[in-house]
Design a protein around this motif. Structure first.
Motif, PDB file in Angstrom:
ATOM      1  N   HIS A   4     -12.805 -12.196  10.091  1.00  0.00           N
ATOM      2  CA  HIS A   4     -12.662 -11.545   9.082  1.00  0.00           C
ATOM      3  C   HIS A   4     -12.516  -9.869   9.609  1.00  0.00           C
ATOM      4  O   HIS A   4     -11.866  -8.989   8.876  1.00  0.00           O
ATOM      5  N   ILE A   5     -13.243  -9.437  10.466  1.00  0.00           N
ATOM      6  CA  ILE A   5     -13.330  -8.201  11.041  1.00  0.00           C
ATOM      7  C   ILE A   5     -11.760  -7.706  11.648  1.00  0.00           C
ATOM      8  O   ILE A   5     -11.393  -6.757  11.438  1.00  0.00           O
ATOM      9  N   TYR A   6     -11.216  -8.771  12.414  1.00  0.00           N
ATOM     10  CA  TYR A   6      -9.856  -8.444  12.661  1.00  0.00           C
ATOM     11  C   TYR A   6      -9.020  -8.311  11.572  1.00  0.00           C
ATOM     12  O   TYR A   6      -8.071  -7.414  11.485  1.00  0.00           O
ATOM     13  N   LEU A   7      -8.955  -9.171  10.395  1.00  0.00           N
ATOM     14  CA  LEU A   7      -8.202  -9.022   9.439  1.00  0.00           C
ATOM     15  C   LEU A   7      -8.140  -7.732   8.572  1.00  0.00           C
ATOM     16  O   LEU A   7      -7.347  -6.956   8.343  1.00  0.00           O
ATOM     17  N   ILE A   8      -9.605  -7.259   8.398  1.00  0.00           N
ATOM     18  CA  ILE A   8      -9.867  -5.842   7.925  1.00  0.00           C
ATOM     19  C   ILE A   8      -9.173  -4.669   8.871  1.00  0.00           C
ATOM     20  O   ILE A   8      -8.422  -3.810   8.248  1.00  0.00           O
ATOM     21  N   PHE A   9      -9.301  -4.884  10.170  1.00  0.00           N
ATOM     22  CA  PHE A   9      -8.768  -3.853  11.043  1.00  0.00           C
ATOM     23  C   PHE A   9      -7.381  -3.945  10.902  1.00  0.00           C
ATOM     24  O   PHE A   9      -6.434  -2.727  10.796  1.00  0.00           O
ATOM     25  N   ILE A  10      -6.584  -5.134  10.866  1.00  0.00           N
ATOM     26  CA  ILE A  10      -5.006  -5.105  10.689  1.00  0.00           C
ATOM     27  C   ILE A  10      -4.649  -4.441   9.380  1.00  0.00           C
ATOM     28  O   ILE A  10      -3.854  -3.421   9.359  1.00  0.00           O
ATOM     29  N   ILE A  11      -5.236  -4.429   8.478  1.00  0.00           N
ATOM     30  CA  ILE A  11      -4.922  -4.122   7.114  1.00  0.00           C
ATOM     31  C   ILE A  11      -4.740  -2.524   7.225  1.00  0.00           C
ATOM     32  O   ILE A  11      -4.257  -1.890   6.738  1.00  0.00           O
ATOM     33  N   PHE A  12      -6.105  -2.043   7.797  1.00  0.00           N
ATOM     34  CA  PHE A  12      -6.295  -0.651   7.858  1.00  0.00           C
ATOM     35  C   PHE A  12      -5.276  -0.174   8.686  1.00  0.00           C
ATOM     36  O   PHE A  12      -4.802   1.089   8.473  1.00  0.00           O
ATOM     37  N   THR A  13      -4.984  -0.456   9.811  1.00  0.00           N
ATOM     38  CA  THR A  13      -3.831  -0.043  10.723  1.00  0.00           C
ATOM     39  C   THR A  13      -2.525   0.083  10.262  1.00  0.00           C
ATOM     40  O   THR A  13      -1.667   0.903  10.751  1.00  0.00           O
ATOM     41  N   ILE A  14      -2.230  -0.807   9.295  1.00  0.00           N
ATOM     42  CA  ILE A  14      -0.696  -0.863   8.709  1.00  0.00           C
ATOM     43  C   ILE A  14      -0.606   0.081   7.835  1.00  0.00           C
ATOM     44  O   ILE A  14       0.413   0.218   7.002  1.00  0.00           O
ATOM     45  N   THR A  15      -1.740   0.850   7.243  1.00  0.00           N
ATOM     46  CA  THR A  15      -1.599   1.563   6.178  1.00  0.00           C
ATOM     47  C   THR A  15      -1.265   2.996   6.654  1.00  0.00           C
ATOM     48  O   THR A  15      -1.980   3.402   7.283  1.00  0.00           O
ATOM     49  N   SER A  16      -0.271   3.548   5.961  1.00  0.00           N
ATOM     50  CA  SER A  16       0.404   4.861   6.162  1.00  0.00           C
ATOM     51  C   SER A  16       0.519   5.690   4.881  1.00  0.00           C
ATOM     52  O   SER A  16       1.737   5.064   4.407  1.00  0.00           O
ATOM     53  N   CYS A  17      -0.146   6.510   4.665  1.00  0.00           N
ATOM     54  CA  CYS A  17      -0.132   7.140   3.433  1.00  0.00           C
ATOM     55  C   CYS A  17      -0.143   6.142   2.077  1.00  0.00           C
ATOM     56  O   CYS A  17       0.678   6.554   1.166  1.00  0.00           O
ATOM     57  N   GLN A  18      -1.008   5.197   2.238  1.00  0.00           N
ATOM     58  CA  GLN A  18      -0.817   4.508   1.045  1.00  0.00           C
ATOM     59  C   GLN A  18      -2.293   4.863   0.127  1.00  0.00           C
ATOM     60  O   GLN A  18      -3.174   5.464   0.746  1.00  0.00           O
ATOM     61  N   ASN A  19      -2.294   4.517  -1.036  1.00  0.00           N
ATOM     62  CA  ASN A  19      -3.403   4.967  -1.752  1.00  0.00           C
ATOM     63  C   ASN A  19      -4.820   4.347  -1.513  1.00  0.00           C
ATOM     64  O   ASN A  19      -4.681   3.133  -1.375  1.00  0.00           O
ATOM     65  N   SER A  20      -5.684   5.068  -1.601  1.00  0.00           N
ATOM     66  CA  SER A  20      -6.853   4.615  -1.568  1.00  0.00           C
ATOM     67  C   SER A  20      -7.260   3.392  -2.437  1.00  0.00           C
ATOM     68  O   SER A  20      -6.996   3.547  -3.524  1.00  0.00           O
ATOM     69  N   SER A  21      -8.168   2.530  -1.982  1.00  0.00           N
ATOM     70  CA  SER A  21      -8.306   1.274  -2.846  1.00  0.00           C
ATOM     71  C   SER A  21      -9.517   1.654  -3.935  1.00  0.00           C
ATOM     72  O   SER A  21      -9.659   0.926  -4.970  1.00  0.00           O
ATOM     73  N   ILE A  22     -10.017   2.766  -3.853  1.00  0.00           N
ATOM     74  CA  ILE A  22     -10.943   3.159  -4.734  1.00  0.00           C
ATOM     75  C   ILE A  22     -10.318   4.206  -5.776  1.00  0.00           C
ATOM     76  O   ILE A  22     -10.472   4.134  -6.948  1.00  0.00           O
ATOM     77  N   ILE A  23      -9.476   5.312  -5.266  1.00  0.00           N
ATOM     78  CA  ILE A  23      -8.947   6.242  -6.013  1.00  0.00           C
ATOM     79  C   ILE A  23      -7.329   5.664  -6.500  1.00  0.00           C
ATOM     80  O   ILE A  23      -6.586   5.400  -5.533  1.00  0.00           O
ATOM     81  N   ASN A  24      -7.314   5.369  -7.723  1.00  0.00           N
ATOM     82  CA  ASN A  24      -5.953   5.021  -8.295  1.00  0.00           C
ATOM     83  C   ASN A  24      -4.958   6.480  -8.778  1.00  0.00           C
ATOM     84  O   ASN A  24      -5.629   7.127  -9.444  1.00  0.00           O
ATOM     85  N   ILE A  25      -3.776   6.385  -8.051  1.00  0.00           N
ATOM     86  CA  ILE A  25      -3.101   7.503  -8.265  1.00  0.00           C
ATOM     87  C   ILE A  25      -2.025   7.248  -9.457  1.00  0.00           C
ATOM     88  O   ILE A  25      -1.443   5.998  -9.385  1.00  0.00           O
TER      89      ILE A  25
END
Length: 336
Positions: free
Chosen positions: A3-24
């Motif tokens: 699960h830790i690796y999965l979270i890391f992968i999701i974070f590292t492929i994010t580039s200028c994506q919206n925060s999961s908390i703040i909806n744009i």
């Protein structure tokens, strides 16, 4: 561990994506009013880098004149007087910026270099009683975007820190530090402080702070406590901006680079083109309520540098650099 690796992968492929908390929220811009301006021929040649309207006075900051500030009548557009020279003494300035305090009788000037606030009663010029200088506390040094409200002050830091802006009390003690949000991914190769470069404007009666970003397709709306109420982007820009390795360059997209606040609206000058085309392309002026509702959109046929809005008389003034005269020209546009 999986699960830790999965979270890391999701974070590292994010580039200028919206925060999961703040909806744009994406704002669809339609019903655009085309505007063609009228050259203000009464305005003398000058290098006008900014302007503001106070009561019946149009105040312009002129960088290629011995007198820094030129004041015109908003009715006749005739020059009334000039004031201010370079220096450190009374009525002298090093790095002055206009501040809109919503007091129609007072012109406020923040000098970043002198850390000084000057208030001028234009209708009492040139009496000595018209001028009032206040040295700001040392805590306000290295700040810009200064907004002076009834009970608080707001400013951004010139230094590369992890904040968008600060909310201070009247003695410039920090009440709140507003962090980067929504949080876009910027790699160590990029510059997050530059990527989030912004203009701050506020209105105490509307209980609102608006952060308009220069290189992101993003406008944030806060309450006066610094709580984010709304984040929006405009569909005028079709492609997503990749700020993962952001560096200032001629290829970066410039979105919003000037605002003008009034009692009811915040007018945003918006373009959405690379820097190397910024002075060649038409622009948009967006009239937002202080709560984030887009009320009116104007398309201007010239690449304006800044705007000055006179809602009472139903017009705005836009500036453009003339290659022919090598001075700034001012155009008047009717607000329909």
């Amino acid at each position: 561990m999986r699960h830790i690796y999965l979270i890391f992968i999701i974070f590292t492929i994010t580039s200028c994506q919206n925060s999961s908390i703040i909806n744009i929220e994406t704002i669809h811009v339609s019903d655009i009013t085309e505007c063609t301006g009228e050259l203000l021929t009464n305005i003398h040649d000058g290098c006008y880098i900014n302007g503001i309207i106070k009561d019946t006075f149009l105040c312009l900051q002129n960088e290629c004149s011995e007198q820094l500030f030129h004041v015109y009548s908003t009715r006749s557009m005739n020059k009334l007087f000039e004031f201010g020279t370079k220096g450190r003494g009374p009525n002298e300035y090093i790095f002055p910026l206009f501040i809109n305090t919503f007091d129609s009788k007072i012109l406020s000037i923040h000098d970043l270099s002198l850390n000084r606030l000057t208030n001028i009663q234009l209708n009492n010029y040139p009496n000595k009683e018209a001028y009032s200088d206040t040295l700001l506390p040392p805590e306000s040094i290295n700040t810009y975007n200064l907004n002076i409200l009834d009970s608080i002050n707001i400013a951004s830091s010139i230094l590369n820190d992890s904040s968008l802006f600060y909310i201070y009390d009247k003695q410039f003690n920090i009440k709140a530090k507003i962090n980067y949000e929504p949080r876009f991914f910027v790699s160590p190769k990029g510059n997050i402080h530059d990527a989030y470069s912004l203009t701050i404007t506020s209105n105490s009666k509307q209980h609102s702070i608006i952060a308009v970003f220069k290189y992101l397709n993003l406008i944030n709306f806060y309450d006066l406590n610094g709580h984010l109420q709304k984040s929006i982007e405009l569909d005028l820009l079709k492609d997503k901006i990749d700020c993962s390795q952001f560096q200032l360059s001629e290829d970066m997209i410039v979105t919003s680079y000037n605002t003008y606040p009034t009692h009811d609206f915040c007018y945003i000058l918006w373009q959405g083109v690379p820097v190397n085309r910024a002075y060649q392309s038409p622009c948009y002026i967006l009239a937002f309520t202080w709560q984030g509702e887009l009320k009116k959109t104007y398309r201007i046929n010239l690449p304006l540098n800044y705007i000055i809005v006179d809602e009472e008389n139903g017009y705005l003034i836009g500036s453009i650099y003339s290659e022919k005269t090598e001075f700034v020209e001012l155009y008047k546009y009717q607000l329909q």
